[in-house]
Design a protein around this motif. Structure first.
Motif, PDB file in Angstrom:
ATOM      1  N   SER A   1       2.315   2.536   3.401  1.00 40.25           N
ATOM      2  CA  SER A   1       1.391   2.627   4.528  1.00 40.25           C
ATOM      3  C   SER A   1       0.973   1.226   4.944  1.00 40.25           C
ATOM      4  O   SER A   1       0.518   0.452   4.112  1.00 40.25           O
ATOM      5  CB  SER A   1       0.154   3.435   4.115  1.00 40.25           C
ATOM      6  OG  SER A   1      -0.867   3.314   5.080  1.00 40.25           O
TER       7      SER A   1
ATOM      8  N   THR B   1      -1.337  14.666   0.923  1.00 40.82           N
ATOM      9  CA  THR B   1      -1.311  13.603  -0.094  1.00 40.82           C
ATOM     10  C   THR B   1      -1.364  14.200  -1.501  1.00 40.82           C
ATOM     11  O   THR B   1      -2.225  15.035  -1.802  1.00 40.82           O
ATOM     12  CB  THR B   1      -2.509  12.657   0.099  1.00 40.82           C
ATOM     13  OG1 THR B   1      -2.437  12.096   1.417  1.00 40.82           O
ATOM     14  CG2 THR B   1      -2.485  11.522  -0.918  1.00 40.82           C
TER      15      THR B   1
ATOM     16  N   HIS C   1       0.508  15.003   6.878  1.00 43.44           N
ATOM     17  CA  HIS C   1       1.096  15.135   5.537  1.00 43.44           C
ATOM     18  C   HIS C   1       0.043  15.644   4.567  1.00 43.44           C
ATOM     19  O   HIS C   1      -1.156  15.636   4.871  1.00 43.44           O
ATOM     20  CB  HIS C   1       1.583  13.761   5.060  1.00 43.44           C
ATOM     21  CG  HIS C   1       0.451  12.794   4.874  1.00 43.44           C
ATOM     22  ND1 HIS C   1      -0.033  12.021   5.914  1.00 43.44           N
ATOM     23  CD2 HIS C   1      -0.320  12.510   3.805  1.00 43.44           C
ATOM     24  CE1 HIS C   1      -1.053  11.311   5.471  1.00 43.44           C
ATOM     25  NE2 HIS C   1      -1.255  11.577   4.189  1.00 43.44           N
TER      26      HIS C   1
ATOM     27  N   PRO D   1      -2.445   3.882  11.153  1.00 37.08           N
ATOM     28  CA  PRO D   1      -1.501   3.484  10.112  1.00 37.08           C
ATOM     29  C   PRO D   1      -0.061   3.771  10.521  1.00 37.08           C
ATOM     30  O   PRO D   1       0.196   4.667  11.325  1.00 37.08           O
ATOM     31  CB  PRO D   1      -1.906   4.375   8.933  1.00 37.08           C
ATOM     32  CG  PRO D   1      -2.439   5.610   9.577  1.00 37.08           C
ATOM     33  CD  PRO D   1      -3.118   5.149  10.843  1.00 37.08           C
TER      34      PRO D   1
ATOM     35  N   PHE E   1       1.528   5.650  -1.135  1.00 37.68           N
ATOM     36  CA  PHE E   1       1.009   6.952  -1.536  1.00 37.68           C
ATOM     37  C   PHE E   1       2.157   7.929  -1.686  1.00 37.68           C
ATOM     38  O   PHE E   1       3.277   7.674  -1.225  1.00 37.68           O
ATOM     39  CB  PHE E   1      -0.050   7.466  -0.546  1.00 37.68           C
ATOM     40  CG  PHE E   1       0.438   7.743   0.854  1.00 37.68           C
ATOM     41  CD1 PHE E   1       0.658   6.715   1.760  1.00 37.68           C
ATOM     42  CD2 PHE E   1       0.678   9.044   1.272  1.00 37.68           C
ATOM     43  CE1 PHE E   1       1.100   6.971   3.053  1.00 37.68           C
ATOM     44  CE2 PHE E   1       1.115   9.323   2.569  1.00 37.68           C
ATOM     45  CZ  PHE E   1       1.327   8.279   3.457  1.00 37.68           C
TER      46      PHE E   1
ATOM     47  N   ARG F   1       0.860  -1.186   0.000  1.00 38.81           N
ATOM     48  CA  ARG F   1       0.000   0.000   0.000  1.00 38.81           C
ATOM     49  C   ARG F   1       0.896   1.236   0.000  1.00 38.81           C
ATOM     50  O   ARG F   1       1.782   1.345   0.855  1.00 38.81           O
ATOM     51  CB  ARG F   1      -0.870  -0.037   1.251  1.00 38.81           C
ATOM     52  CG  ARG F   1      -1.956   1.014   1.324  1.00 38.81           C
ATOM     53  CD  ARG F   1      -2.734   0.822   2.616  1.00 38.81           C
ATOM     54  NE  ARG F   1      -3.736   1.835   2.818  1.00 38.81           N
ATOM     55  CZ  ARG F   1      -5.013   1.715   2.465  1.00 38.81           C
ATOM     56  NH1 ARG F   1      -5.427   0.600   1.886  1.00 38.81           N
ATOM     57  NH2 ARG F   1      -5.883   2.686   2.713  1.00 38.81           N
TER      58      ARG F   1
ATOM     59  N   ARG G   1     -10.133  12.035  12.009  1.00 41.76           N
ATOM     60  CA  ARG G   1     -11.097  11.201  11.291  1.00 41.76           C
ATOM     61  C   ARG G   1     -12.179  10.741  12.268  1.00 41.76           C
ATOM     62  O   ARG G   1     -11.944  10.648  13.468  1.00 41.76           O
ATOM     63  CB  ARG G   1     -10.408   9.958  10.734  1.00 41.76           C
ATOM     64  CG  ARG G   1      -9.415  10.259   9.643  1.00 41.76           C
ATOM     65  CD  ARG G   1      -9.077   8.977   8.895  1.00 41.76           C
ATOM     66  NE  ARG G   1      -8.365   9.297   7.664  1.00 41.76           N
ATOM     67  CZ  ARG G   1      -7.068   9.548   7.622  1.00 41.76           C
ATOM     68  NH1 ARG G   1      -6.351   9.495   8.722  1.00 41.76           N
ATOM     69  NH2 ARG G   1      -6.508   9.844   6.477  1.00 41.76           N
TER      70      ARG G   1
ATOM     71  N   PHE H   1      -2.830   8.873  -3.987  1.00 44.07           N
ATOM     72  CA  PHE H   1      -2.993   7.624  -3.245  1.00 44.07           C
ATOM     73  C   PHE H   1      -2.910   6.473  -4.253  1.00 44.07           C
ATOM     74  O   PHE H   1      -3.682   6.417  -5.207  1.00 44.07           O
ATOM     75  CB  PHE H   1      -4.335   7.611  -2.517  1.00 44.07           C
ATOM     76  CG  PHE H   1      -4.604   6.312  -1.815  1.00 44.07           C
ATOM     77  CD1 PHE H   1      -3.811   5.916  -0.738  1.00 44.07           C
ATOM     78  CD2 PHE H   1      -5.632   5.484  -2.222  1.00 44.07           C
ATOM     79  CE1 PHE H   1      -4.046   4.714  -0.092  1.00 44.07           C
ATOM     80  CE2 PHE H   1      -5.879   4.281  -1.571  1.00 44.07           C
ATOM     81  CZ  PHE H   1      -5.085   3.899  -0.502  1.00 44.07           C
TER      82      PHE H   1
ATOM     83  N   LEU I   1      -1.598  -0.625   7.564  1.00 41.95           N
ATOM     84  CA  LEU I   1      -2.732  -0.301   8.425  1.00 41.95           C
ATOM     85  C   LEU I   1      -2.744  -1.230   9.628  1.00 41.95           C
ATOM     86  O   LEU I   1      -2.569  -2.432   9.502  1.00 41.95           O
ATOM     87  CB  LEU I   1      -4.033  -0.434   7.633  1.00 41.95           C
ATOM     88  CG  LEU I   1      -4.142   0.453   6.379  1.00 41.95           C
ATOM     89  CD1 LEU I   1      -5.485   0.257   5.699  1.00 41.95           C
ATOM     90  CD2 LEU I   1      -3.919   1.919   6.724  1.00 41.95           C
TER      91      LEU I   1
ATOM     92  N   TYR J   1       3.385   4.796   8.559  1.00 44.37           N
ATOM     93  CA  TYR J   1       3.935   5.225   7.263  1.00 44.37           C
ATOM     94  C   TYR J   1       5.444   5.041   7.283  1.00 44.37           C
ATOM     95  O   TYR J   1       6.104   5.388   8.265  1.00 44.37           O
ATOM     96  CB  TYR J   1       3.640   6.701   7.007  1.00 44.37           C
ATOM     97  CG  TYR J   1       2.183   7.100   7.009  1.00 44.37           C
ATOM     98  CD1 TYR J   1       1.177   6.218   6.625  1.00 44.37           C
ATOM     99  CD2 TYR J   1       1.818   8.392   7.373  1.00 44.37           C
ATOM    100  CE1 TYR J   1      -0.152   6.616   6.615  1.00 44.37           C
ATOM    101  CE2 TYR J   1       0.495   8.794   7.362  1.00 44.37           C
ATOM    102  CZ  TYR J   1      -0.481   7.901   6.990  1.00 44.37           C
ATOM    103  OH  TYR J   1      -1.789   8.302   6.975  1.00 44.37           O
TER     104      TYR J   1
HETATM  105  P1  ATP Z   1      -6.540   4.867   8.017  1.00 49.52           P
HETATM  106  O1  ATP Z   1      -7.034   4.432   6.657  1.00 49.52           O
HETATM  107  O2  ATP Z   1      -6.202   3.721   8.904  1.00 49.52           O
HETATM  108  O3  ATP Z   1      -7.410   5.888   8.665  1.00 49.52           O
HETATM  109  P2  ATP Z   1      -4.731   6.592   6.550  1.00 49.52           P
HETATM  110  O4  ATP Z   1      -5.935   6.980   5.763  1.00 49.52           O
HETATM  111  O5  ATP Z   1      -3.870   7.674   7.113  1.00 49.52           O
HETATM  112  O6  ATP Z   1      -5.127   5.627   7.751  1.00 49.52           O
HETATM  113  P3  ATP Z   1      -4.057   5.163   4.207  1.00 49.52           P
HETATM  114  O7  ATP Z   1      -5.476   4.727   4.076  1.00 49.52           O
HETATM  115  O8  ATP Z   1      -2.974   4.194   3.865  1.00 49.52           O
HETATM  116  O9  ATP Z   1      -3.776   5.666   5.680  1.00 49.52           O
HETATM  117  O10 ATP Z   1      -3.924   6.468   3.318  1.00 49.52           O
HETATM  118  C1  ATP Z   1      -2.680   7.097   3.049  1.00 49.52           C
HETATM  119  C2  ATP Z   1      -2.979   8.480   2.522  1.00 49.52           C
HETATM  120  O11 ATP Z   1      -3.735   8.385   1.304  1.00 49.52           O
HETATM  121  C3  ATP Z   1      -3.829   9.344   3.451  1.00 49.52           C
HETATM  122  O12 ATP Z   1      -3.478  10.704   3.246  1.00 49.52           O
HETATM  123  C4  ATP Z   1      -5.232   9.123   2.963  1.00 49.52           C
HETATM  124  O13 ATP Z   1      -6.073  10.233   3.256  1.00 49.52           O
HETATM  125  C5  ATP Z   1      -5.005   8.997   1.475  1.00 49.52           C
HETATM  126  N1  ATP Z   1      -6.018   8.130   0.898  1.00 49.52           N
HETATM  127  C6  ATP Z   1      -6.364   6.908   1.320  1.00 49.52           C
HETATM  128  N2  ATP Z   1      -7.330   6.372   0.565  1.00 49.52           N
HETATM  129  C7  ATP Z   1      -7.623   7.285  -0.389  1.00 49.52           C
HETATM  130  C8  ATP Z   1      -8.525   7.341  -1.478  1.00 49.52           C
HETATM  131  N3  ATP Z   1      -9.334   6.340  -1.756  1.00 49.52           N
HETATM  132  N4  ATP Z   1      -8.543   8.460  -2.227  1.00 49.52           N
HETATM  133  C9  ATP Z   1      -7.734   9.485  -1.968  1.00 49.52           C
HETATM  134  N5  ATP Z   1      -6.826   9.499  -0.957  1.00 49.52           N
HETATM  135  C10 ATP Z   1      -6.781   8.423  -0.177  1.00 49.52           C
END
Ligand code: ATP
Ligand code: MG
Length: 182
Positions: A163, A38, A36, A170, A4, A2, A124, A41, A165, A172
């Motif tokens: 990443s 993004t 951070h 998460p 980003f 996984r 969140r 992703f 989970l 990173y």
């Molecule tokens: P968790 O999902 O456990 O709350 P997280 O969202 O920080 O943790 P990831 O889901 O791996 O960890 O996401 C990594 C980054 O990518 C984060 O900035 C998240 O907001 C972004 N991201 C995750 N899924 C998507 C998506 N479907 N579309 C756009 N950005 C995404």
């Protein structure tokens, strides 16, 4: 794996955001070290695809810039999923995002066609969305602090992250860092 692509924030900006998070009356705050912005992703990708992408990103040329973080957002509608601080979509940020997305697509990774709304997620709600009392406290917080504006944040590089989970949030890990120019 996984993955980003994101801009990491310097300690001073993360500390300022952590101060803000400490006053947030609702939600599950993003860990200070994880704050951070993004750029893309990538979801789960085979290592070979990430290697190709890494080669491409290593040749990316884009200027460094100062990032403006200002204005809290998130609670659109009755059930917010997250709270963020918005980033000014300045020309260098928009250009960097476009170049990163182009590299991602060249690597064969499909990205949803959605508008780039640059932001740093602060908290969140997960599956349990805020209830009535929490909504009231959130609205009061946004009325009091929603117009927050951070000092300009110098952006001199961006990075590819892995990443993983876990139940408690998460983890990173930086896979590679790419300098910007100037
Ligand atoms: P968790 O999902 O456990 O709350 P997280 O969202 O920080 O943790 P990831 O889901 O791996 O960890 O996401 C990594 C980054 O990518 C984060 O900035 C998240 O907001 C972004 N991201 C995750 N899924 C998507 C998506 N479907 N579309 C756009 N950005 C995404
Ligand atoms: Mg997520």
């Amino acid at each position: 794996m996984r993955a980003f692509i994101a801009i990491a924030l310097p300690d001073s900006a993360r500390a300022a955001l952590a101060d803000l998070q400490a006053r947030l009356p609702v939600g599950r705050p993003v860990a200070e070290e994880n704050l951070h912005l993004t750029l893309a992703f990538l979801d789960d990708q085979p290592p070979a695809v990430l290697e190709d992408l890494h080669d491409d990103l290593s040749g990316l040329r884009a200027p460094g810039f100062d990032l403006t973080l200002a204005g809290l957002g998130g609670p659109g509608g009755a059930a917010p999923a997250l709270i963020w601080i918005a980033a000014d979509p300045s020309p260098p940020l928009v250009q960097l995002h476009a170049r990163v997305e182009a590299a991602v697509r060249r690597a064969g990774i499909a990205l949803p066609r959605q508008r780039f709304r640059p932001h740093v997620t602060l908290a969140r709600f997960g599956r349990r969305r805020p209830g009535g009392g929490e909504q009231v406290r959130l609205q009061a917080f946004l009325a009091a602090e929603g117009a927050v504006r951070l000092d300009p944040v110098p952006v001199r590089d961006f990075a590819l992250w892995q990443s993983s989970l876990h139940r408690d949030g998460p983890v990173y890990e930086e896979l590679a860092r790419y300098p910007l120019q100037g």
